[in-house]
Design an enzyme around this catalytic site. Sequence first.
Site, PDB file in Angstrom:
ATOM      1  N   PRO A   1      -1.064  -9.787  -8.768  1.00 52.84           N
ATOM      2  CA  PRO A   1      -1.463  -8.668  -9.628  1.00 52.84           C
ATOM      3  C   PRO A   1      -0.286  -8.012 -10.354  1.00 52.84           C
ATOM      4  O   PRO A   1       0.871  -8.218  -9.944  1.00 52.84           O
ATOM      5  CB  PRO A   1      -2.094  -7.673  -8.646  1.00 52.84           C
ATOM      6  CG  PRO A   1      -1.704  -8.125  -7.294  1.00 52.84           C
ATOM      7  CD  PRO A   1      -1.350  -9.555  -7.352  1.00 52.84           C
TER       8      PRO A   1
ATOM      9  N   GLY B   1       2.482  -5.325 -11.776  1.00 49.73           N
ATOM     10  CA  GLY B   1       3.239  -4.203 -11.203  1.00 49.73           C
ATOM     11  C   GLY B   1       3.753  -4.430  -9.798  1.00 49.73           C
ATOM     12  O   GLY B   1       4.176  -3.496  -9.127  1.00 49.73           O
ATOM     13  N   THR B   2       3.724  -5.691  -9.328  1.00 48.73           N
ATOM     14  CA  THR B   2       4.121  -5.933  -7.938  1.00 48.73           C
ATOM     15  C   THR B   2       5.584  -6.340  -7.810  1.00 48.73           C
ATOM     16  O   THR B   2       6.037  -6.659  -6.710  1.00 48.73           O
ATOM     17  CB  THR B   2       3.214  -7.005  -7.306  1.00 48.73           C
ATOM     18  OG1 THR B   2       3.079  -8.065  -8.247  1.00 48.73           O
ATOM     19  CG2 THR B   2       1.862  -6.451  -6.976  1.00 48.73           C
ATOM     20  N   GLY B   3       6.308  -6.350  -8.918  1.00 48.04           N
ATOM     21  CA  GLY B   3       7.757  -6.606  -8.827  1.00 48.04           C
ATOM     22  C   GLY B   3       8.180  -8.011  -9.218  1.00 48.04           C
ATOM     23  O   GLY B   3       9.261  -8.444  -8.848  1.00 48.04           O
ATOM     24  N   LYS B   4       7.341  -8.731  -9.985  1.00 47.36           N
ATOM     25  CA  LYS B   4       7.686 -10.103 -10.356  1.00 47.36           C
ATOM     26  C   LYS B   4       8.913 -10.117 -11.285  1.00 47.36           C
ATOM     27  O   LYS B   4       9.847 -10.877 -11.089  1.00 47.36           O
ATOM     28  CB  LYS B   4       6.482 -10.791 -11.005  1.00 47.36           C
ATOM     29  CG  LYS B   4       5.313 -10.935 -10.040  1.00 47.36           C
ATOM     30  CD  LYS B   4       4.172 -11.718 -10.607  1.00 47.36           C
ATOM     31  CE  LYS B   4       3.363 -10.939 -11.612  1.00 47.36           C
ATOM     32  NZ  LYS B   4       2.694  -9.746 -11.048  1.00 47.36           N
TER      33      LYS B   4
ATOM     34  N   GLU C   1     -20.449  14.733  -4.930  1.00 48.34           N
ATOM     35  CA  GLU C   1     -19.194  14.419  -4.234  1.00 48.34           C
ATOM     36  C   GLU C   1     -19.317  14.726  -2.740  1.00 48.34           C
ATOM     37  O   GLU C   1     -18.773  13.998  -1.913  1.00 48.34           O
ATOM     38  CB  GLU C   1     -18.011  15.203  -4.835  1.00 48.34           C
ATOM     39  CG  GLU C   1     -17.749  14.929  -6.321  1.00 48.34           C
ATOM     40  CD  GLU C   1     -17.603  13.451  -6.662  1.00 48.34           C
ATOM     41  OE1 GLU C   1     -17.194  12.668  -5.792  1.00 48.34           O
ATOM     42  OE2 GLU C   1     -17.931  13.070  -7.808  1.00 48.34           O
TER      43      GLU C   1
HETATM   44  P1  ADP Z   1       5.370  -7.197 -12.573  1.00 60.32           P
HETATM   45  O1  ADP Z   1       6.388  -8.017 -13.302  1.00 60.32           O
HETATM   46  O2  ADP Z   1       4.902  -7.845 -11.295  1.00 60.32           O
HETATM   47  O3  ADP Z   1       4.222  -6.730 -13.405  1.00 60.32           O
HETATM   48  P2  ADP Z   1       7.529  -5.322 -12.426  1.00 60.32           P
HETATM   49  O4  ADP Z   1       8.578  -6.151 -11.782  1.00 60.32           O
HETATM   50  O5  ADP Z   1       7.614  -5.150 -13.894  1.00 60.32           O
HETATM   51  O6  ADP Z   1       6.092  -5.861 -12.049  1.00 60.32           O
HETATM   52  O7  ADP Z   1       7.503  -3.907 -11.686  1.00 60.32           O
HETATM   53  C1  ADP Z   1       7.402  -2.702 -12.403  1.00 60.32           C
HETATM   54  C2  ADP Z   1       8.214  -1.642 -11.726  1.00 60.32           C
HETATM   55  O8  ADP Z   1       7.670  -1.331 -10.454  1.00 60.32           O
HETATM   56  C3  ADP Z   1       9.647  -2.068 -11.437  1.00 60.32           C
HETATM   57  O9  ADP Z   1      10.477  -1.822 -12.510  1.00 60.32           O
HETATM   58  C4  ADP Z   1       9.992  -1.214 -10.242  1.00 60.32           C
HETATM   59  O10 ADP Z   1      10.392   0.059 -10.652  1.00 60.32           O
HETATM   60  C5  ADP Z   1       8.680  -1.067  -9.515  1.00 60.32           C
HETATM   61  N1  ADP Z   1       8.551  -2.052  -8.426  1.00 60.32           N
HETATM   62  C6  ADP Z   1       7.596  -2.993  -8.310  1.00 60.32           C
HETATM   63  N2  ADP Z   1       7.755  -3.697  -7.171  1.00 60.32           N
HETATM   64  C7  ADP Z   1       8.846  -3.202  -6.552  1.00 60.32           C
HETATM   65  C8  ADP Z   1       9.529  -3.517  -5.339  1.00 60.32           C
HETATM   66  N3  ADP Z   1       9.109  -4.502  -4.523  1.00 60.32           N
HETATM   67  N4  ADP Z   1      10.627  -2.787  -5.020  1.00 60.32           N
HETATM   68  C9  ADP Z   1      11.046  -1.786  -5.809  1.00 60.32           C
HETATM   69  N5  ADP Z   1      10.451  -1.449  -6.964  1.00 60.32           N
HETATM   70  C10 ADP Z   1       9.363  -2.134  -7.340  1.00 60.32           C
HETATM   71 ZN    ZN Z   2     -20.074   9.089  -7.326  1.00 60.52          ZN
END
Ligand code: ADP
Ligand code: ZN
Length: 522
Positions: free
Chosen positions: A131, A133-136, A350
């Site tokens: 997914p 935002g996971t740090g790829k 709610e």
């Molecule tokens: P992806 O490429 O998977 O969409 P990103 O590498 O661009 O995700 O991550 C976006 C931001 O989220 C990074 O710049 C960082 O600030 C934060 N982030 C995500 N995963 C991590 C992690 N494992 N450790 C530290 N920061 C993280």
């Molecule tokens: Zn509801």
Amino acid sequence: MKKRIVFILFCASFVFSLSTLYILYLSNNLSSLFSSVYHLLLFATTFSLFFYLIKLNSNPQYAHATIITEKKEKNKNSNDPSIKPIITFENVAGLDEAKDELVEVIDFIKQSEKYKKMGAKIPRGILFHGPPGTGKTLLASAVAGETKSAFFSTSGSEFVEKYVGVGAKRIRTLFEKAKKDSPSVIFIDEIDAIGSKRHLDSNNEKDQTLNQLLVELDGFNTDQTVLVIGATNRLDLLDEALLRPGRFDRHMYIGNPNTKAREEILKVHTINKPLHGSVKIVDLAQKTHGMSGAHLSNVANEAAIIAVRENSLTITTIHFEQAIERIVAGLKIKNPTVLLKEKRIVSYHEAGHALVGKLLSTDMVQKVSIIPRGQSLGYVIHMPQADRYILTKDELLSKIMVILGGRAAEELIFNHFSTGAKDDLKKATALAMQMVCDYGMSDLGFVCQEPAIIRSLSCEINSAVNKIIESCYTVTYKHLKKYSDSLEKIALSLIEQEALNASELDELLKDCELKKIELEAV
Ligand code: ADP
Ligand code: ZN
């Protein structure tokens, strides 16, 4: 720099010529004076012309088309690789399995001679999937940082062009530069934009781009240390040719962080922030279930902004809680104009979700609120008590019942159905559909249904989904009716104070004898 030297030389010669003229004028030597004026004019014209040409060349409006394209290419294909990323594995929290896998690759780049002597080939392509935002991206740049390699970061969509051959040319240029700057790491985010299965949507330009990428992946020779890392959210869409051995053959799943990893990520993102002594990162990690690394970095940043807004010297737990709420439920609407009648409906709705949540105690009810945020007039934040990877049938049914709690409370109190339950019904239907088609949890049997079967069995599937939702609804309604006093209590406090957190809710319900709902009836 060069222009400045030319300018200084020009000024010096000009001053020198002027002083010569002045000396000649003083000495009354007229013929030499005229000859000097003539030379000075010639000198000035030549320099003006020279400057004009320099200006013309640097002005993008007049520059030759190829110069523009090259510049564009440079910007598109790299983030100035001469600046090697200073991000290392220390900046990447969690993701231990992926880091362990990458250690070998890093060793290869660092000590490529050792491997080359043995005739071993550098792993060519690595694919990160999972997914957003996971740090790829972060992990890829850390690989470059750890190996002090040039980092070429691009996105698949940058190679998607209208004109046939342009995308392929960009790929060629990118690889040429990476080879020249070797050791280097090329990172292609959203690689599915160019690497999706070719028969899905035949497109000449896209096919050429993908073919070029395949050619480049095959074309390294052993003395070029270029590592290519691709990233995608949709591994299933990628063309088989791209995944063949020797190309992107190492796949690493980068998923959402578990509680421990969330704690580490939060630590990384709060390291330079003044936290109040009472802030417990472990507790924050518990409250951020389901969030990605990017969400968590947002939470830390948002909490700091809230602290600044409140002129606080440190960031407190309350700031973090407000930040989490802002990220889970959306932006708080200032001065909302909600009719009192609607406020009452939302409160009971709610309260219904919250009470059923309490009665089933599958998830922890963290907050119930009727303060409008984003597009919703109210919300309940539930968080599981621990990271869960497997859910039982009863737990899925419980989830559906909590979702239906809002609508059931509205019917019970106002004897009406409102449009407020639209999203709830969508979520409940999606869960019930998964139970029928994916998990074999209905009368239709254990078989996991394929899309073609789903189409042909649509009537049967519909009635199985309906059966699950209706029986969940009946049990939910019955229990809300049984505990209508508690429902009333929650709703009235919501109307009064608009939001209740977990401990306030517990306090409110402490005298009510709530008995856990038995699920056999469903
Ligand atoms: P992806 O490429 O998977 O969409 P990103 O590498 O661009 O995700 O991550 C976006 C931001 O989220 C990074 O710049 C960082 O600030 C934060 N982030 C995500 N995963 C991590 C992690 N494992 N450790 C530290 N920061 C993280
Ligand atoms: Zn509801």
